[in-house]
Motif scaffolding. Structure first.
Motif, PDB file in Angstrom:
ATOM      1  N   TYR A 325     -15.740  11.627   2.223  1.00 11.85           N
ATOM      2  CA  TYR A 325     -16.251  10.282   1.954  1.00 11.85           C
ATOM      3  C   TYR A 325     -15.142   9.245   1.880  1.00 11.85           C
ATOM      4  CZ  TYR A 325     -19.692  13.653   0.370  1.00 11.85           C
ATOM      5  OH  TYR A 325     -20.529  14.739   0.293  1.00 11.85           O
ATOM      6  N   ALA A 326     -13.929   9.645   1.474  1.00  8.24           N
ATOM      7  CA  ALA A 326     -12.807   8.715   1.340  1.00  8.24           C
ATOM      8  C   ALA A 326     -11.877   8.834   2.531  1.00  8.24           C
ATOM      9  CB  ALA A 326     -12.055   8.997   0.037  1.00  8.24           C
ATOM     10  N   PRO A 327     -11.282   7.743   2.968  1.00  2.00           N
ATOM     11  CA  PRO A 327     -10.358   7.788   4.110  1.00  2.00           C
ATOM     12  C   PRO A 327      -9.004   8.357   3.706  1.00  2.00           C
ATOM     13  CG  PRO A 327     -10.466   5.566   3.250  1.00  2.00           C
ATOM     14  CD  PRO A 327     -11.461   6.369   2.472  1.00  2.00           C
ATOM     15  N   THR A 328      -8.246   8.808   4.684  1.00  3.94           N
ATOM     16  CA  THR A 328      -6.870   9.244   4.455  1.00  3.94           C
ATOM     17  C   THR A 328      -5.964   8.025   4.605  1.00  3.94           C
ATOM     18  OG1 THR A 328      -7.330  11.465   5.275  1.00  3.94           O
ATOM     19  CG2 THR A 328      -5.029  10.757   5.251  1.00  3.94           C
ATOM     20  N   LEU A 329      -5.214   7.731   3.527  1.00  2.00           N
ATOM     21  CA  LEU A 329      -4.402   6.522   3.486  1.00  2.00           C
ATOM     22  C   LEU A 329      -2.946   6.870   3.173  1.00  2.00           C
ATOM     23  CD1 LEU A 329      -6.814   4.309   1.331  1.00  2.00           C
ATOM     24  CD2 LEU A 329      -6.578   4.276   3.821  1.00  2.00           C
ATOM     25  N   ASN A 330      -2.063   5.930   3.449  1.00  2.35           N
ATOM     26  CA  ASN A 330      -0.646   6.041   3.091  1.00  2.35           C
ATOM     27  C   ASN A 330      -0.419   5.259   1.799  1.00  2.35           C
ATOM     28  OD1 ASN A 330       0.182   7.551   5.386  1.00  2.35           O
ATOM     29  ND2 ASN A 330       0.129   5.664   6.618  1.00  2.35           N
ATOM     30  N   HIS A 331       0.081   5.956   0.788  1.00  2.00           N
ATOM     31  CA  HIS A 331       0.302   5.344  -0.521  1.00  2.00           C
ATOM     32  C   HIS A 331       1.805   5.308  -0.807  1.00  2.00           C
ATOM     33  CE1 HIS A 331      -4.022   5.903  -1.342  1.00  2.00           C
ATOM     34  NE2 HIS A 331      -3.869   7.101  -0.782  1.00  2.00           N
ATOM     35  N   GLY A 332       2.225   4.339  -1.598  1.00  2.00           N
ATOM     36  CA  GLY A 332       3.632   4.228  -1.975  1.00  2.00           C
ATOM     37  C   GLY A 332       3.849   3.034  -2.877  1.00  2.00           C
ATOM     38  N   ASN A 333       5.124   2.809  -3.254  1.00  2.00           N
ATOM     39  CA  ASN A 333       5.458   1.653  -4.094  1.00  2.00           C
ATOM     40  C   ASN A 333       6.638   0.931  -3.493  1.00  2.00           C
ATOM     41  OD1 ASN A 333       7.215   3.837  -4.870  1.00  2.00           O
ATOM     42  ND2 ASN A 333       7.797   2.633  -6.686  1.00  2.00           N
ATOM     43  N   ALA A 334       6.384  -0.274  -3.092  1.00  2.00           N
ATOM     44  CA  ALA A 334       7.466  -1.079  -2.525  1.00  2.00           C
ATOM     45  C   ALA A 334       8.337  -1.652  -3.625  1.00  2.00           C
ATOM     46  CB  ALA A 334       6.891  -2.201  -1.661  1.00  2.00           C
ATOM     47  N   THR A 335       7.795  -1.868  -4.808  1.00  2.00           N
ATOM     48  CA  THR A 335       8.545  -2.407  -5.944  1.00  2.00           C
ATOM     49  C   THR A 335       8.428  -1.449  -7.118  1.00  2.00           C
ATOM     50  OG1 THR A 335       6.623  -3.662  -6.735  1.00  2.00           O
ATOM     51  CG2 THR A 335       8.086  -4.777  -5.173  1.00  2.00           C
ATOM     52  N   ALA A 336       9.219  -1.741  -8.134  1.00  2.00           N
ATOM     53  CA  ALA A 336       9.183  -0.900  -9.332  1.00  2.00           C
ATOM     54  C   ALA A 336       7.816  -1.020 -10.014  1.00  2.00           C
ATOM     55  CB  ALA A 336      10.301  -1.311 -10.286  1.00  2.00           C
ATOM     56  N   ARG A 337       7.252   0.117 -10.302  1.00  2.00           N
ATOM     57  CA  ARG A 337       5.955   0.176 -10.977  1.00  2.00           C
ATOM     58  C   ARG A 337       5.972   1.336 -11.977  1.00  2.00           C
ATOM     59  NH1 ARG A 337       2.605  -3.931 -10.314  1.00  2.00           N
ATOM     60  NH2 ARG A 337       0.702  -2.738  -9.905  1.00  2.00           N
ATOM     61  N   THR A 338       5.177   1.213 -12.974  1.00  2.00           N
ATOM     62  CA  THR A 338       5.014   2.368 -13.864  1.00  2.00           C
ATOM     63  C   THR A 338       4.067   3.365 -13.212  1.00  2.00           C
ATOM     64  OG1 THR A 338       3.136   1.426 -15.052  1.00  2.00           O
ATOM     65  CG2 THR A 338       5.337   0.878 -15.880  1.00  2.00           C
ATOM     66  N   ALA A 339       4.070   4.560 -13.721  1.00  4.19           N
ATOM     67  CA  ALA A 339       3.177   5.574 -13.170  1.00  4.19           C
ATOM     68  C   ALA A 339       1.717   5.156 -13.317  1.00  4.19           C
ATOM     69  CB  ALA A 339       3.422   6.913 -13.863  1.00  4.19           C
ATOM     70  N   GLN A 340       1.369   4.525 -14.419  1.00  4.85           N
ATOM     71  CA  GLN A 340      -0.004   4.074 -14.613  1.00  4.85           C
ATOM     72  C   GLN A 340      -0.361   2.976 -13.615  1.00  4.85           C
ATOM     73  OE1 GLN A 340      -0.815   2.840 -18.622  1.00  4.85           O
ATOM     74  NE2 GLN A 340      -2.976   2.365 -18.215  1.00  4.85           N
ATOM     75  N   GLN A 341       0.564   2.079 -13.338  1.00  4.90           N
ATOM     76  CA  GLN A 341       0.308   1.035 -12.345  1.00  4.90           C
ATOM     77  C   GLN A 341       0.178   1.601 -10.943  1.00  4.90           C
ATOM     78  OE1 GLN A 341       3.732  -1.437 -13.202  1.00  4.90           O
ATOM     79  NE2 GLN A 341       2.516  -2.867 -14.454  1.00  4.90           N
ATOM     80  N   LEU A 342       0.921   2.672 -10.662  1.00  3.16           N
ATOM     81  CA  LEU A 342       0.785   3.310  -9.355  1.00  3.16           C
ATOM     82  C   LEU A 342      -0.627   3.853  -9.156  1.00  3.16           C
ATOM     83  CD1 LEU A 342       4.147   5.282  -8.862  1.00  3.16           C
ATOM     84  CD2 LEU A 342       3.409   3.173  -7.740  1.00  3.16           C
ATOM     85  N   MET A 343      -1.189   4.444 -10.192  1.00  9.36           N
ATOM     86  CA  MET A 343      -2.562   4.942 -10.085  1.00  9.36           C
ATOM     87  C   MET A 343      -3.546   3.803  -9.852  1.00  9.36           C
ATOM     88  SD  MET A 343      -3.162   8.107 -12.674  1.00  9.36           S
ATOM     89  CE  MET A 343      -2.268   9.653 -12.507  1.00  9.36           C
ATOM     90  N   ALA A 344      -3.372   2.711 -10.570  1.00  9.30           N
ATOM     91  CA  ALA A 344      -4.270   1.570 -10.376  1.00  9.30           C
ATOM     92  C   ALA A 344      -4.159   1.040  -8.957  1.00  9.30           C
ATOM     93  CB  ALA A 344      -3.950   0.480 -11.395  1.00  9.30           C
ATOM     94  N   ASP A 345      -2.927   1.060  -8.378  1.00  7.43           N
ATOM     95  CA  ASP A 345      -2.746   0.591  -7.000  1.00  7.43           C
ATOM     96  C   ASP A 345      -3.447   1.503  -6.001  1.00  7.43           C
ATOM     97  OD1 ASP A 345      -1.209  -1.448  -8.015  1.00  7.43           O
ATOM     98  OD2 ASP A 345       0.717  -0.472  -7.580  1.00  7.43           O
ATOM     99  N   VAL A 346      -3.457   2.802  -6.308  1.00 11.25           N
ATOM    100  CA  VAL A 346      -4.112   3.750  -5.404  1.00 11.25           C
ATOM    101  C   VAL A 346      -5.595   3.432  -5.274  1.00 11.25           C
ATOM    102  CG1 VAL A 346      -4.830   6.162  -5.187  1.00 11.25           C
ATOM    103  CG2 VAL A 346      -2.453   5.605  -5.721  1.00 11.25           C
ATOM    104  N   THR A 348      -7.211   0.795  -5.010  1.00 12.24           N
ATOM    105  CA  THR A 348      -7.468  -0.536  -4.454  1.00 12.24           C
ATOM    106  C   THR A 348      -7.299  -0.496  -2.940  1.00 12.24           C
ATOM    107  OG1 THR A 348      -5.157  -1.225  -4.695  1.00 12.24           O
ATOM    108  CG2 THR A 348      -6.649  -1.703  -6.540  1.00 12.24           C
ATOM    109  N   ILE A 349      -7.913  -1.459  -2.300  1.00 11.83           N
ATOM    110  CA  ILE A 349      -7.726  -1.669  -0.857  1.00 11.83           C
ATOM    111  C   ILE A 349      -7.330  -3.131  -0.673  1.00 11.83           C
ATOM    112  CG2 ILE A 349      -8.817  -1.682   1.414  1.00 11.83           C
ATOM    113  CD1 ILE A 349     -10.675   0.482   0.496  1.00 11.83           C
ATOM    114  N   ASN A 350      -6.110  -3.333  -0.211  1.00 11.32           N
ATOM    115  CA  ASN A 350      -5.581  -4.696  -0.037  1.00 11.32           C
ATOM    116  C   ASN A 350      -5.676  -5.501  -1.340  1.00 11.32           C
ATOM    117  OD1 ASN A 350      -5.022  -4.229   2.721  1.00 11.32           O
ATOM    118  ND2 ASN A 350      -7.129  -4.806   3.278  1.00 11.32           N
TER     119      ASN A 350
END
Length: 555
Positions: A325-346, A348-350
């Protein structure tokens, strides 16, 4: 006996149940027309009557009066004193407060007394007869254990009042339930109890499960545990009921959502088929009051003679975060983020959220920019971030929320510092199984980042650290907090362990016990403290059981 002329007869009588005033009487008889005078003050041994004080008639028609004041013993008596009557005559109205036990055959009852079988008279407004018509009066401010309570004060009322029948001045007899007691001083069981003594009362449970001083829910020891199992399955979108015959569900620490299967009535097929977009149908299972959102992903039909049923299986609501049901996407962090913020970014779409949130339950840490990359679905990226800190993912029962929990909230050798969520006695467990395991006794592990991480060495306190576990690496181990949590997850799962399987009902005070719950299992003199690692539910109407897999470590 017939009248005898010119003779005397001595009659001697023993007790006849009434009080005797003489044991023998000499009677002289003559002709019927010449009856002799009775001795003044003499009484019959079986009558119990008092001395006659007014003329009475002879039982023979022609009897004459021997004395202006005395007549023959067997005459028809006339009304005498206010409280006096002949032995066999019908008693007249006695003193107020007295009663005759047998209307034609007894003597007057003394004032303020009553016979055992006599209808009790009204004494005082606060007194009553324990069996309405046949008993002794009850002392003031006291009651018989089986008596119907009487009115004591005007401001008193019965806790379970009923119809009342007046019984004398100021007294009330209730048929069949108790009458008014005190509004503030009640009889707890109405008909069959005494009034409570001052300072005592009836304790009514609050309805909440008992909890000790530390907040642990205590499942009490009982001979019988009774619960009315209620499991329903409905389509979440409109609440359409789905008839289910069986249902099984399972969740463990290594799974990020529920797995389930059920047997349904054939009419339920249109309710579980996916819509035009192909997304799975959301269903809501309510297990003894605990709602859990699920997705129906696959089904099959089974037909036998006279019966058609549908078998359906699926996963929890979080299944839509994974393939297909979910697409395969490329995830990463271009800037410094906390681990919790990385999850929140995952999630999201744009920059726009997809409707899911994260409930963070571990120590957060900072991740420098450009360190982490991952390719996969939403849930695979979430799992990768959690794994860096040795955490696991658990879905919320109904909300679109992912909970991030530590695999070990404390090191096993420090579990005595934890507060159990539940205390389970052996009496509530239907089936118990214990599997002993012995794992490598590691007491040291090295954890490290990759390109821009840290190198950490985690050693069990109080040991030489001479048994080293294989090194663990992850790109997100970029801080000492991440290194410590990852090392604790490795060293906690070592040494001698016991996996206890507990099969128990889904009681109201405990509900469905999910992984991550700290339980204290009491079996006589043996007490085991452990973490729930897996939960499965088995329902086949009307039986419902939950099976817990509990990880324990010897003290």
């Amino acid at each position: 006996m017939p009248a005898q002329s010119g003779q005397s007869i001595v009659l001697g009588y023993g007790p006849q149940g009434a009080r005797q005033f003489g044991s023998g009487v000499v009677l002289a008889y003559g002709a019927a027309s010449a009856a002799r005078r009775l001795m003044v003050g003499a009484r019959s041994s079986w009558g119990g009557a008092k001395a006659l004080e007014k003329p009475i008639k002879s039982m023979h028609a022609m009897a004459r009066t021997d004395d202006p004041v005395r007549l023959s013993r067997w005459g028809v008596g006339r009304a005498v004193g206010a409280a006096r009557a002949s032995a066999w005559g019908r008693p007249s109205e006695a003193v107020v407060g007295t009663a005759i036990p047998w209307p034609g055959f007894g003597r007057a009852v003394q004032p303020q007394a009553g016979t055992q079988w006599a209808p009790a008279a009204v004494r005082e407004s606060a007194r009553r007869s324990p069996w309405v018509g046949f008993g002794r009066p009850v002392q003031p401010e006291a009651g018989s254990a089986w008596a119907a309570a009487a009115v004591r004060e005007l401001l008193r009322s019965a806790p379970w009042g009923g119809p009342m029948v007046a019984h004398g001045a100021g007294a009330v007899v209730l048929l069949p339930r108790a009458c008014a007691a005190d509004r503030l001083d009640r009889s707890p069981w109405s008909l069959y109890s005494r009034r409570l003594a001052p300072g005592w009362g009836v304790v009514i449970p609050s309805g909440q499960p008992p909890v000790d001083e530390n907040g642990t829910v205590l499942v009490l020891v009982r001979k019988v545990y009774m619960t009315v199992n209620n499991l329903t399955l409905v389509r979440a979108s409109d609440g359409a009921p789905i008839q289910a015959f069986t249902l099984g569900m399972s969740l463990d620490a290594d799974s990020w959502t529920w797995s389930w299967q059920a047997t349904l009535h054939a009419s339920a097929l249109p309710l579980i088929q996916p819509g035009p977009g192909g997304d799975p149908v959301d269903v809501l299972a309510t297990v003894n009051g605990t709602p859990i959102r699920l997705c129906a992903e696959a089904w099959s039909r089974e037909r036998s003679f006279g019966s058609t049923r549908i078998s359906v299986r699926g996963r929890g609501r979080a299944a839509i975060l994974d393939a297909p049901y979910a697409p395969t996407l490329n995830h990463g962090n271009a800037t410094a983020r906390t681990a919790q913020q990385l999850m929140a970014d995952v999630l999201t779409i744009n920059g726009v959220g997809i409707g899911w949130n994260v409930a963070w339950g571990v120590t957060d840490w900072l991740v420098p920019g450009g360190v982490w990359t991952h390719q996969g679905s939403y849930i695979s990226a979430i799992l990768d971030i959690a794994d860096a800190a040795g955490a696991y993912v658990q879905p919320h029962d109904t909300a679109a929320t992912l909970r991030i929990l530590p695999r070990y909230p404390a090191a096993p050798w420090q579990w005595h510092t934890l507060t159990p969520d539940f205390e389970l006695p052996s009496s509530v467990v239907a089936v118990e199984g214990i599997e002993w395991q012995r794992k490598a006794p590691y007491n040291r592990v090295h954890v490290s980042g990759t390109s821009a991480g840290v190198l950490g060495e985690v050693t069990r306190a109080g040991t030489a650290g001479d048994v080293v576990a294989p090194m663990v690496t992850h790109s997100l181990i970029t801080h000492a907090d991440a290194a410590y949590q990852r090392g604790l997850a490795v060293l906690g799962d070592t040494g001698q362990q016991a996996r206890i399987s507990l099969r128990l009902p889904v009681l109201e005070e405990m509900g469905v016990i999910k992984p991550g719950t700290v339980v204290r299992y009491v079996d006589g003199a043996t007490t085991r403290l452990g973490l729930v690692r897996g939960t499965s539910l088995e329902w086949q109407a009307p039986k419902l059981r939950q099976v817990l897999a509990v990880e324990t470590h010897p003290a």
